[in-house]
Write a protein that holds these residues in place. Structure first.
Motif, PDB file in Angstrom:
ATOM      1  N   ILE A 161     -21.557 -13.831   0.943  1.00  0.00           N
ATOM      2  CA  ILE A 161     -20.452 -14.422   1.689  1.00  0.00           C
ATOM      3  C   ILE A 161     -19.332 -14.865   0.749  1.00  0.00           C
ATOM      4  CG2 ILE A 161     -19.852 -16.487   3.026  1.00  0.00           C
ATOM      5  CD1 ILE A 161     -22.769 -16.044   4.266  1.00  0.00           C
TER       6      ILE A 161
ATOM      7  N   CYS B 278     -17.357 -11.911  -0.101  1.00  0.00           N
ATOM      8  CA  CYS B 278     -16.535 -11.482   1.042  1.00  0.00           C
ATOM      9  C   CYS B 278     -15.248 -12.288   1.140  1.00  0.00           C
ATOM     10  CB  CYS B 278     -17.332 -11.632   2.338  1.00  0.00           C
ATOM     11  SG  CYS B 278     -18.628 -10.413   2.585  1.00  0.00           S
TER      12      CYS B 278
ATOM     13  N   ALA C 255     -11.510 -10.800   0.236  1.00  0.00           N
ATOM     14  CA  ALA C 255     -10.563 -10.798   1.354  1.00  0.00           C
ATOM     15  C   ALA C 255      -9.293 -11.556   0.981  1.00  0.00           C
ATOM     16  CB  ALA C 255     -11.204 -11.419   2.591  1.00  0.00           C
TER      17      ALA C 255
ATOM     18  N   VAL D 144     -20.543  -4.931   4.464  1.00  0.00           N
ATOM     19  CA  VAL D 144     -19.967  -5.604   3.297  1.00  0.00           C
ATOM     20  C   VAL D 144     -19.885  -4.656   2.110  1.00  0.00           C
ATOM     21  CG1 VAL D 144     -20.356  -7.461   1.626  1.00  0.00           C
ATOM     22  CG2 VAL D 144     -20.701  -7.884   4.061  1.00  0.00           C
TER      23      VAL D 144
ATOM     24  N   LEU E  92     -16.419  -3.730   0.295  1.00  0.00           N
ATOM     25  CA  LEU E  92     -16.182  -4.042  -1.116  1.00  0.00           C
ATOM     26  C   LEU E  92     -15.862  -2.782  -1.908  1.00  0.00           C
ATOM     27  CD1 LEU E  92     -18.951  -6.718  -1.834  1.00  0.00           C
ATOM     28  CD2 LEU E  92     -16.512  -7.104  -1.505  1.00  0.00           C
TER      29      LEU E  92
ATOM     30  N   LEU F 264     -14.548  -7.938   6.015  1.00  0.00           N
ATOM     31  CA  LEU F 264     -15.119  -8.945   5.120  1.00  0.00           C
ATOM     32  C   LEU F 264     -15.116 -10.327   5.754  1.00  0.00           C
ATOM     33  CD1 LEU F 264     -13.509  -7.832   1.722  1.00  0.00           C
ATOM     34  CD2 LEU F 264     -15.898  -7.591   2.395  1.00  0.00           C
TER      35      LEU F 264
ATOM     36  N   ALA G  39     -18.496 -12.392   7.125  1.00  0.00           N
ATOM     37  CA  ALA G  39     -18.820 -13.677   6.513  1.00  0.00           C
ATOM     38  C   ALA G  39     -18.881 -14.791   7.551  1.00  0.00           C
ATOM     39  CB  ALA G  39     -17.795 -14.008   5.432  1.00  0.00           C
TER      40      ALA G  39
ATOM     41  N   ALA H 272     -15.045 -11.149  -6.696  1.00  0.00           N
ATOM     42  CA  ALA H 272     -16.345 -11.046  -6.020  1.00  0.00           C
ATOM     43  C   ALA H 272     -17.403 -11.862  -6.748  1.00  0.00           C
ATOM     44  CB  ALA H 272     -16.759  -9.580  -5.916  1.00  0.00           C
TER      45      ALA H 272
END
Length: 351
Positions: free
Chosen positions: A88, A91, A95, A220, A224, A265, A269, A303
Motif C-alpha cells: 500500500i 501504491c 500514485a 498493483v 507499478l 494504485l 490501496a 515505491a
C-alpha cells in the motif's frame, strides 16, 4: 530553423535532466531501502500483543508448523499485515509521484485531490446496498470511485477564470473530500453500516488477509510496471507542456495512461487500508530531493520509500499505546500536515 530549435531544446533539456539526476544515489537508496524494509518487516512481524523472537519468525516463514500457535499468528495475521502495508505504501507513493509529474503540481496527492474520498464514498454505497460483496468487486468499485473523485476535482478546479493552479486544485479536493465524506457518513448512519466504514476512515492494515493481497497483487504489479514504463515520458512531461510537445510527445495519451495507473494504485490501496493521506505527497518530494528530477529513478525510489514509511508507521501505531493501536493515518498525518503547510506556503510565494 524550427527543427533545429526543437533539437536544441531537446539537447538542453536532456542535459538538464542528466545534470539533476543522480543514478548512484538512486541505486544506494534502492539497495539500502530494501535492506531497511526487510529489517522493518522482521521487526513488525515479531512485535505485537505477544512478542515473538526473530528466530521464531524465521522458522514460521521457512518451516511452518500448523500446530504451533506462534507460527499461526505470524502466518495468518502479521505477515499479510506487513506485506499489505509495504504494498500500500508503494501504491500511494507512486500514485503521488505520477500525479506530481503529470500536473507539475507539487501538492498533488491521491488524498488531497479527492481520489481517496471518492473511493471511500463508493465503498460506503457498496456496504449499504450490497452487503457481503466479494473483495474483488470492492477493488473494482474503488477504481471507479477514485476515478470519480479525480474527474470531479479537476472539473471543479477548472471552473472560473485563470489557470488551474495547484492551490486551487487542493482547495477543490478538500471541498469535495469533505462533501463525499459527509455523504458516506450519512449513508453509514441511514443503513447502519457505520462499523464497517469506521476501519476505512481510520486507516489501518490490521485486518489485511492473504486473499485480499492475492486479489490486489496483479493489479498493483501491473500498475507499478506501467508506471516504470511511463517514467521517461513523465520526466519529459514534467518539464512543461510546450517542451514535451516540442519533443514530439503525445501528451494527451501520456496523461490518460498515467491517470489510469494512478486510479488503479489509489483504488487498490484504499480498498485495503482506507483513507490514508500524505504518503503520496511527502515521498515523491523526498525521492526527488535525493535522486534528482528523472522519474526513471523517482518512481522506483518512491515505491521503496513509501513502503518503508507505511511499514514503520504501522509499527509505531502499535507502540504508542499498547495493547491498543493508533490508526496509521493519524501517525502519518503528524508528519504530513506540517509538510503540506510548508509546501503550500512555498507555492503561494511562487505564484
Amino acid at each position: 530553423m524550427s527543427a533545429s530549435l526543437h533539437a536544441g531544446n531537446k539537447q538542453t533539456d536532456s542535459t538538464k535532466v542528466k545534470l539533476k539526476s543522480r543514478p548512484l544515489a538512486a541505486t544506494i537508496i534502492m539497495i539500502g531501502g530494501l535492506i531497511a524494509l526487510a529489517f522493518g518487516v522482521g521487526l513488525s512481524v515479531s512485535f505485537g500483543a505477544a512478542d515473538i523472537k526473530l528466530a521464531v519468525v524465521w522458522d514460521a516463514i521457512f518451516h511452518f508448523d500448523s500446530n504451533n500457535t506462534a507460527h499461526q499468528v505470524i502466518h495468518e495475521l502479521r505477515l499479510p499485515r506487513v506485506f499489505g502495508g509495504a504494498m500500500i505504501g508503494a501504491c500511494f507513493a507512486v500514485a503521488g509521484a505520477l500525479m506530481q509529474g503529470m500536473t507539475r503540481n507539487p501538492l498533488a496527492d491521491s488524498g488531497l485531490l479527492g481520489l481517496n474520498a471518492g473511493a471511500g464514498f463508493v465503498l460506503a454505497i457498496c456496504f449499504a446496498l450490497f452487503p457481503g460483496l466479494p473483495f474483488m468487486y470492492l477493488i473494482i468499485y474503488s477504481f471507479f470511485g477514485a476515478a470519480l473523485g479525480a474527474v470531479l476535482v479537476y472539473g471543479i478546479g477548472a471552473v472560473g477564470k485563470g489557470r488551474t493552479s495547484p492551490v486551487r486544485l487542493v482547495l477543490a479536493g478538500a471541498a469535495l473530500s469533505a462533501l463525499l465524506t459527509a455523504l458516506s457518513e450519512g449513508i453509514a448512519l441511514y443503513f447502519q453500516v457505520g462499523q464497517d466504514l469506521a476501519f476505512w476512515y481510520a486507516g489501518g492494515v490490521a485486518g489485511t488477509k492473504w486473499y485480499q493481497l492475492e486479489m490486489m497483487f496483479p493489479w498493483v504489479a501491473a500498475a507499478l510496471l506501467a508506471a516504470i514504463v511511463l517514467s521517461p515520458s513523465i520526466t519529459t512531461l514534467s518539464l512543461g507542456e510546450d517542451i514535451a510537445k516540442g519533443l514530439g510527445q503525445r501528451t494527451g495519451l501520456v496523461r490518460l495512461l498515467g491517470t489510469i495507473v494512478v486510479v488503479i494504485l489509489a483504488g487498490a490501496a484504499v480498498s485495503v487500508v482506507g483513507a490514508v493521506s500524505f504518503v503520496g505527497l511527502m515521498i515523491p518530494h523526498m525521492a526527488r530531493y535525493l535522486v534528482g528530477v528523472d522519474y526513471r529513478y523517482i518512481i522506483p525510489c518512491s515505491a521503496v520509500l513509501g513502503s518503508l514509511l507505511v511499514v514503520f508507521a504501522d509499527l509505531a501505531a502499535r507502540m504508542v499505546n499498547p495493547p491498543y493501536e493508533t490508526p496509521i493515518g493519524a501517525i502519518i498525518a503528524l508528519i504530513g500536515v506540517p509538510f503540506f503547510l510548508y509546501l503550500a506556503r512555498k507555492e503561494r510565494r511562487e505564484l
